[in-house]
Scaffold this active site. Sequence first.
Site, mmCIF file in Angstrom:
data_model
loop_
_atom_site.group_PDB
_atom_site.id
_atom_site.type_symbol
_atom_site.label_atom_id
_atom_site.label_comp_id
_atom_site.label_asym_id
_atom_site.label_seq_id
_atom_site.Cartn_x
_atom_site.Cartn_y
_atom_site.Cartn_z
ATOM 1 N N ASN A 6 0.742 -1.352 -0.017
ATOM 2 C CA ASN A 6 -0.080 -0.019 0.152
ATOM 3 C C ASN A 6 0.763 1.284 -0.114
ATOM 4 O O ASN A 6 1.577 1.687 0.944
ATOM 5 C CB ASN A 6 -0.944 0.141 1.231
ATOM 6 C CG ASN A 6 -1.581 1.182 1.512
ATOM 7 O OD1 ASN A 6 -2.002 2.246 0.227
ATOM 8 N ND2 ASN A 6 -2.193 1.406 2.797
ATOM 9 N N LYS A 8 0.131 4.393 -0.026
ATOM 10 C CA LYS A 8 -0.599 5.451 0.397
ATOM 11 C C LYS A 8 -0.331 6.528 -0.377
ATOM 12 O O LYS A 8 -0.575 6.466 -1.909
ATOM 13 C CB LYS A 8 0.075 5.645 1.697
ATOM 14 C CG LYS A 8 0.203 4.550 2.628
ATOM 15 C CD LYS A 8 0.335 4.983 4.103
ATOM 16 C CE LYS A 8 0.369 3.662 4.742
ATOM 17 N NZ LYS A 8 0.009 3.618 6.322
ATOM 18 N N HIS A 90 -9.421 1.070 4.518
ATOM 19 C CA HIS A 90 -8.029 1.180 5.402
ATOM 20 C C HIS A 90 -8.366 2.215 6.535
ATOM 21 O O HIS A 90 -9.133 3.001 6.373
ATOM 22 C CB HIS A 90 -7.088 1.876 4.385
ATOM 23 C CG HIS A 90 -5.681 1.856 5.141
ATOM 24 N ND1 HIS A 90 -5.317 2.748 5.958
ATOM 25 C CD2 HIS A 90 -4.594 0.762 4.758
ATOM 26 C CE1 HIS A 90 -3.957 2.502 6.241
ATOM 27 N NE2 HIS A 90 -3.673 1.394 5.616
ATOM 28 N N GLU A 92 -6.880 4.470 7.767
ATOM 29 C CA GLU A 92 -6.847 6.080 7.518
ATOM 30 C C GLU A 92 -7.897 6.667 6.749
ATOM 31 O O GLU A 92 -8.287 7.696 6.792
ATOM 32 C CB GLU A 92 -5.401 6.387 6.568
ATOM 33 C CG GLU A 92 -4.184 6.186 7.503
ATOM 34 C CD GLU A 92 -2.823 5.529 6.515
ATOM 35 O OE1 GLU A 92 -3.021 5.790 5.504
ATOM 36 O OE2 GLU A 92 -1.933 4.830 7.234
ATOM 37 N N GLU A 160 -5.332 -4.951 10.391
ATOM 38 C CA GLU A 160 -4.461 -4.139 10.739
ATOM 39 C C GLU A 160 -4.675 -3.390 11.982
ATOM 40 O O GLU A 160 -5.409 -2.469 11.870
ATOM 41 C CB GLU A 160 -4.469 -3.053 9.599
ATOM 42 C CG GLU A 160 -4.093 -3.571 8.066
ATOM 43 C CD GLU A 160 -3.599 -2.867 7.199
ATOM 44 O OE1 GLU A 160 -2.570 -2.958 6.564
ATOM 45 O OE2 GLU A 160 -4.174 -1.624 7.053
ATOM 46 N N GLY A 166 2.277 2.283 10.681
ATOM 47 C CA GLY A 166 3.055 3.252 10.411
ATOM 48 C C GLY A 166 3.798 3.685 11.628
ATOM 49 O O GLY A 166 4.466 4.739 11.949
ATOM 50 N N SER A 196 3.141 -2.285 10.243
ATOM 51 C CA SER A 196 4.844 -2.324 10.454
ATOM 52 C C SER A 196 5.344 -3.563 10.075
ATOM 53 O O SER A 196 6.450 -4.074 10.693
ATOM 54 C CB SER A 196 5.362 -2.007 11.774
ATOM 55 O OG SER A 196 4.521 -0.511 12.189
HETATM 56 C C1 PEP Z 1 -0.713 -0.068 5.838
HETATM 57 O O1 PEP Z 1 -0.812 1.253 5.347
HETATM 58 O O2 PEP Z 1 -1.638 -0.774 5.539
HETATM 59 C C2 PEP Z 1 0.410 -0.239 6.509
HETATM 60 C C3 PEP Z 1 0.186 -1.610 7.277
HETATM 61 O O3 PEP Z 1 1.301 0.624 6.662
HETATM 62 P P1 PEP Z 1 2.737 0.453 7.715
HETATM 63 O O4 PEP Z 1 3.205 -1.134 7.032
HETATM 64 O O5 PEP Z 1 3.407 1.270 7.274
HETATM 65 O O6 PEP Z 1 2.435 0.037 9.089
#
Ligand code: PEP
Length: 236
Positions: A6, A8, A90, A92, A160, A166, A196
């Site tokens: 992803n 973003k 997601h 976000e 997630e 992040g 992460s």
């Molecule tokens: C994501 O954006 O779905 C995500 C898991 O980000 P990160 O791996 O940076 O934590």
Amino acid sequence: MLIAGNWKMFKGPADAGAFCRALREADLGSVDVVVCPPYVSLAEAVQALAGTEIGVAAQNVHWAAEGAFTGEISAPMLRELGVYGTIVGHSERRQYFGETDETVVCRVNAALEHGLHVVACVGETEAEREAGQTEAVLRRQVGAIAEGVSETDELVIAYEPVWAIGTGKTATPQMAQEAHAVVKSILDVPVLYGGSVKPENAAELASQPDVDGALVGGASLDVDSFATICREASHS
Ligand code: PEP
């Protein structure tokens, strides 16, 4: 085993094209691989990855096929570009753009009806985990999808935990396994872990019995790091 990157709001068309051309040449092991660029870079990514098995997915999709929805993009528009799937819900989107379980279900349904594969995201906040509500949150979020979606052949859930996205904090493999088992008890579809994921933790997370892959944010923006995650997950 599916590894999805992803991106973003990173990588415009020029960067996306360069990344995808490098990804074509990389050793990605034996996993299925998908990249999710921003809308403006989808066409470039589709073109750069043509003839490979690497899929290109969007980061969101609207539920209507067309209409007065300023700023939104529909499933038929994504199909016209040659896009294979989309992320939906997601955290976000839920946190900053008002997505709810209801809008997530509408988007998932529209995407599936138009032949897109879907990665639908769920997960608890830090406060919810600390309050012992992780399972209840997953039951609500996944339950809404299970009730609202009729066919699930092309549907994948991404667990997630919001506190791990992040932040550099990763769920332990045991935490991921427990959460994935809850998700699968509600909806029998593949479940990716996200939060992460990096080259150092990918293999252990992927080795859990109910972990079917990863949704990778930050560590998917660099070809070497993303390819290493794919290879590490391949060993599981
Ligand atoms: C994501 O954006 O779905 C995500 C898991 O980000 P990160 O791996 O940076 O934590």
